[in-house]
Design an enzyme around this catalytic site. Structure first.
Site, PDB file in Angstrom:
ATOM      1  N   GLU A   1       4.190  77.237 -16.390  1.00  0.00           N
ATOM      2  CA  GLU A   1       3.933  76.214 -15.627  1.00  0.00           C
ATOM      3  C   GLU A   1       5.443  75.432 -15.765  1.00  0.00           C
ATOM      4  OE1 GLU A   1       1.440  72.762 -16.882  1.00  0.00           O
ATOM      5  OE2 GLU A   1      -0.279  73.587 -17.700  1.00  0.00           O
TER       6      GLU A   1
ATOM      7  N   GLU B   1      -2.054  73.788 -23.554  1.00  0.00           N
ATOM      8  CA  GLU B   1      -1.197  72.251 -24.434  1.00  0.00           C
ATOM      9  C   GLU B   1      -1.612  71.751 -25.810  1.00  0.00           C
ATOM     10  OE1 GLU B   1       2.168  70.913 -20.961  1.00  0.00           O
ATOM     11  OE2 GLU B   1       0.653  70.130 -21.517  1.00  0.00           O
TER      12      GLU B   1
END
Length: 583
Positions: free
Chosen positions: A236, A158
């Site tokens: 995710e 991320e």
């Protein structure tokens, strides 16, 4: 047998298309004796891949000292997965987020002035290179190309929420290749704002993937714009969420979760985040700090398909139905016998005040000015600052400068004030009530470094600048580091007073071992050690009411429990019950 895994228009294993249905299990949040059980349950739900982060701060807790044993034996975890016929996605990035202390970065990085995290800053990259040299000695032979189960690795995590430095990302890519990574690489980011574009690089070789929990069509559409003909993957799939102290346990409807899963599998591939959350043992919980500081609870149950203690949930069953539409689900026999036990109430055997046993568990380090934990070589736990501030008087405008996260202030060993989060730094007046030699003690707790955002760079704990009285910085401080990794040094014969931090010892004889859950009704705040293993923090504000104790942490015969409580609020007993209570 050697295999080849490729990313083209789809995922391919030895030339045949592969549907990736993966689930996250963090080996470092599960006792090793239960790894096989959790992996068997993953396979039984229909998953063919397990995904895990790798926490740099545990594998190299102190610079140059590497640990890949016990709960950190990543090689054994991967080998068990392979024995069960599972493939593995590894996310070895130095930064993992994961609601984990400091996002997985080692605290000792902060001892270096000028450190710039997650950048091309040369000292940072040098430390990472030295870590990867050791880590990839384990990971490299376990790749599919060499007969292992690892099919993919993630370069960063991320990063699009943190920066957009493509040279930095390429440098990480090159470091991993240098140390032996040969499998395909991916990045993963949310699709909100510029995160996806900021976090991806070299898309001809590194596949961008997306993180989200709902609105699959919308996120996959945004992902398709940047990957052209590559496979769509939700790296995710947020089927649950984490919980801060003082918050509410997050729950997500099982049927709604399964419906979203169906949308993902219809057009792409998935990794459940989390399949099994596990536990933030010790001081390893992370924190967020936006409008206020919010430290995460000890449980990382995450409302996942498999609960913190390994139970199959309704969410598991609903997701298994959906997965069965896309793949054949194997029959799996669970090989680990796990029972829950209630051992009843325990009364305290011995107790001692922190101030009385301070010199047996720590030693004073003097400095004219206050030093942070990191500057003293301490990573986690508590630190106590002590100074003789002289004659009796009203100490006006007393304040802490550069302090994190929670400070308890004592005058002559009597509590006068607690400051937490945004309260730190506010000035107060203190009454120094002795004619001479007034002693101020400041007990500062590291509640867990933030695991997200640019605030990673400002996470020194303790008091990083100083203590101001009136308009001057007070000089002359003894520092007592309290990582609490030496419970055998607590001397329970040195006296006890109420209303201040103290240690409490309990004992329990056990004939049959089972998982159990520790209730601390009436107790204030602190942490608990079971046979010298730190099972985590408790706090009366909840929502978590019990701490999970897996059976492998217990032993037949006498077991020792030590509670460290900081608020001077204690119950009449502690209780070991057979049912968890997460609020």
């Amino acid at each position: 047998m050697e295999n080849i895994f490729e990313i083209k228009d789809n995922f391919y294993l030895n030339g045949s298309p592969m549907k990736i249905i993966s689930g996250s299990i963090h080996y470092f949040r599960v006792v090793p004796e239960y790894w096989r059980d959790r992996l068997e349950k993953l396979k039984a739900m229909g998953c063919n891949v397990v995904e895990t982060y790798v926490p740099w701060n545990k594998h190299e807790e102190y610079k140059g000292h590497f640990n890949f044993e016990g709960i950190l034996d990543i090689k054994k975890f991967i080998e068990i997965a392979q024995e069960l016929g599972l493939f593995v996605i590894i996310r070895p990035s130095h930064y993992i987020c994961a609601e984990w202390e400091f996002g997985g970065l080692p605290a000792w990085l902060l001892a270096e002035d000028g450190m710039r995290l997650r950048t091309t800053y040369e000292p940072f990259l040098r430390h990472l290179d030295e870590y990867y040299k050791e880590l990839f000695k384990i990971l490299t032979p376990l790749q599919v190309n060499y007969g292992g189960p690892i099919i993919m690795m993630q370069v960063e995590n991320e990063y699009g929420y943190f920066g957009n430095d493509k040279r930095y990302l390429q440098t990480l890519n090159d470091l991993m290749r240098k140390h032996g990574a040969v499998v395909p690489f991916v990045t993963s980011d949310g699709t909100w704002g510029e995160a996806l574009e900021s976090g991806m690089f070299n898309t001809n070789e590194v596949l961008p993937t997306a993180n989200f929990g709902s609105k699959t069509e919308e996120h996959f559409e945004k992902l398709r714009r940047v990957i052209a003909d590559g496979p769509l993957m939700c790296m995710e799939f947020w089927n649950g969420w984490f919980t801060p102290w003082g918050g509410n346990i997050s729950k997500r409807d099982a049927k709604e979760t399964a419906e979203e899963l169906d949308k993902i599998l219809k057009d792409g591939h998935v990794n459940f985040y989390m399949f099994h959350g596990g536990t933030n043992f010790g001081f390893m919980n992370g924190a967020n700090n936006y409008d206020k500081l919010e430290a995460d609870i000890t449980s990382y149950d995450y409302d996942a398909p498999i609960s913190e203690c390994g139970d199959i949930t309704p969410k598991y069953k609903e997701c298994k139905k959906v997965i069965g539409k896309y793949v054949d689900i194997p029959e799996v026999k669970f090989s680990t016998k796990i029972e829950k036990k209630s051992y009843g109430k325990l009364v305290v055997k011995e107790k001692v005040t922190l101030f009385n046993t301070l010199e047996t568990i720590s030693s004073a380090k003097y400095s004219d000015f206050t030093l942070s934990m990191e500057k003293l070589g301490q990573n986690y736990g508590y630190i106590l600052y002590r100074s003789n501030v002289g004659r009796g008087r009203k100490a006006e405008n007393f304040r802490l400068v550069g302090a994190n996260d929670r400070a308890k202030i004592y005058v002559n060993q009597k509590e006068v004030l607690t400051q937490y989060g945004l309260e730190l730094g506010k000035s107060v007046d203190l009454t120094l009530d002795k004619e001479e030699n007034n002693i101020i003690d400041i007990l500062v707790e590291n509640m867990g470094r933030v695991n997200f955002s640019e605030k990673l760079n400002w996470q020194r704990k303790g008091i990083d600048y100083g203590v101001v009285i009136d308009k001057h910085a007070h000089a002359g401080w003894d520092h007592y580091t309290l990582p609490l990794n030496n419970m055998d040094k607590v001397n329970f014969e040195l006296g006890y007073e109420t209303g201040v931090p103290a240690f409490y010892k309990f004992e329990l004889d056990i004939e049959e071992l089972g998982d159990t859950f520790l209730r601390l009704d009436g107790w204030g705040k602190g942490c608990v050690f079971v046979n010298n293993f730190n099972i985590g923090r408790f706090w009366e504000i909840g929502p978590q009411k019990t701490l999970y104790i897996p059976a492998p942490l217990l032993k037949k015969g006498k077991n020792e429990f030590i509670v460290f409580e900081t608020e001077g609020r204690t119950g009449n007993y502690i209780e070991l019950v057979g049912v968890p209570d997460l609020g």
